[in-house]
Scaffold this active site. Structure first.
Site, short mmCIF file in Angstrom:
data_model
loop_
_atom_site.label_atom_id
_atom_site.label_comp_id
_atom_site.label_asym_id
_atom_site.label_seq_id
_atom_site.Cartn_x
_atom_site.Cartn_y
_atom_site.Cartn_z
N ASP A 77 -20.05 96.98 -26.84
CA ASP A 77 -19.63 96.22 -28.15
C ASP A 77 -18.30 97.00 -28.64
O ASP A 77 -18.28 98.24 -28.29
CB ASP A 77 -20.23 95.81 -28.89
N ASN A 111 -31.94 95.91 -37.98
CA ASN A 111 -32.68 94.43 -37.97
C ASN A 111 -32.58 93.48 -35.96
O ASN A 111 -32.41 92.19 -36.21
CB ASN A 111 -31.44 94.37 -38.35
N HIS A 145 -30.81 94.25 -33.30
CA HIS A 145 -30.12 93.96 -33.00
C HIS A 145 -29.43 94.85 -31.52
O HIS A 145 -30.17 96.16 -31.92
CB HIS A 145 -28.55 93.47 -33.77
N GLU A 183 -26.06 89.95 -33.88
CA GLU A 183 -27.10 89.91 -35.20
C GLU A 183 -27.56 88.90 -35.42
O GLU A 183 -27.70 88.07 -34.09
CB GLU A 183 -25.97 90.06 -36.05
C1 GLP Z 1 -25.22 100.14 -33.40
C2 GLP Z 1 -24.25 99.36 -31.94
C3 GLP Z 1 -25.97 99.39 -30.90
C4 GLP Z 1 -26.69 100.42 -31.08
C5 GLP Z 1 -27.64 100.62 -33.04
C6 GLP Z 1 -28.23 101.13 -33.53
O1 GLP Z 1 -24.70 99.86 -34.31
N1 GLP Z 1 -23.94 98.44 -32.33
O2 GLP Z 1 -25.59 99.19 -30.41
O3 GLP Z 1 -28.09 100.64 -30.56
O4 GLP Z 1 -26.12 100.01 -33.43
O5 GLP Z 1 -27.79 102.51 -33.47
P1 GLP Z 1 -28.18 104.09 -34.10
O6 GLP Z 1 -28.36 104.00 -32.30
O7 GLP Z 1 -27.20 104.88 -34.23
O8 GLP Z 1 -29.33 104.01 -34.68
#
Ligand code: GLP
Length: 247
Positions: A65, A134, A136, A141
């Site tokens: 993404d 949440n 995702h 989302e």
């Molecule tokens: C991000 C990404 C996800 C990621 C998640 C958790 O925004 N879009 O791919 O897995 O949120 O992030 P973190 O590892 O900083 O908790």
């Protein structure tokens, strides 16, 4: 779905990094599906330490993404995150490392081209995933229906709040993103989801024990034929560890 627990978070980072390294060792032109976020910084650190174990010349990567809209070379883009932590140190060129363009003039076209590129590269061999608080995955989302293909999405308040730490503040953040869809992710031949920290415990519990629902996008992984969820003691705090193996 296989579950792996560990009290030693470093072991989990090493496990995920080693699986990515092994994938390239076994199939030098494998397409690796990569993720960003705090969870993957130590994973990429470990890959750099071990980089001489494999030949990266034919390796190809694709990222889950990217924020939208965002300057591709700006400090907070996922492209910059990856370039700094992996692509430049490994010497991966732009042709080898596919990241959605957060400044594409036509985001719909960008998403369609992205899907075609993945297919043309033979599909994703191993996709690594983090998980949002949440539930995702990528930036899929919670919603009323699973979105199958790569698409634009508005970010939820939870995600905006969680990711504001990477920006000057929540009002400086892009309010949307481009993300692989659920089918795009599910088509990967192998999936590793890594969850670290107490803030992920509820989402991980729902992923393992709750209903399969677009309201918790990660729950779809339960029907993937080759998916492993790895958790440290905090992320796995609500689960029965006898359901999996311990690292
Ligand atoms: C991000 C990404 C996800 C990621 C998640 C958790 O925004 N879009 O791919 O897995 O949120 O992030 P973190 O590892 O900083 O908790």
């Amino acid at each position: 779905m296989q579950l792996i627990f560990s009290n030693d978070t470093d072991k989990l980072y090493r496990y995920v990094a080693d699986r990515l390294l092994e994938t390239v060792a076994l199939k030098p032109d494998a397409l690796l599906g990569l993720a960003t976020g705090g969870t993957f910084e130590p994973v990429y650190g470990r890959i750099l330490e071990q980089r001489s174990r494999v030949n990266w010349q034919l390796a190809r990567t694709v990222n889950l993404d990217e924020y939208y809209p965002i300057g591709r070379h700006g400090e907070q883009s996922f492209y910059t995150y990856m370039k700094k932590r992996l692509f430049d140190p490994l010497g991966l060129t732009e042709e080898q490392s596919l990241v959605l363009n957060g400044e594409a003039a036509d985001p719909g076209q960008e998403c369609m081209d992205f899907e075609e590129r993945i297919d043309a590269l033979g599909g994703i061999e191993l996709q690594v995933l983090g998980i949002g608080r949440n539930g995702h995955i990528g930036f899929n989302e919670p919603s009323d229906a699973f979105e199958p293909h790569t698409h634009y999405t508005a970010l939820t308040d939870t995600t905006l709040t969680d990711n504001a730490r990477y920006f000057e503040g929540v009002d400086q953040m892009p309010t949307g993103a481009l993300t692989m869809g659920i089918e795009t992710i599910m088509k990967a031949r192998g999936i590793l989801l890594l969850a670290v920290g107490r803030s992920k415990a509820q989402a991980v519990n729902a992923l393992v024990n709750g209903k399969i629902t677009p309201d918790l996008p990660a729950s779809i992984l339960r029907v993937h034929p080759n998916c492993t969820v790895l958790m440290d003691s905090e992320a796995g705090a609500l689960l029965d560890w006898s359901l999996g193996q311990q690292l």
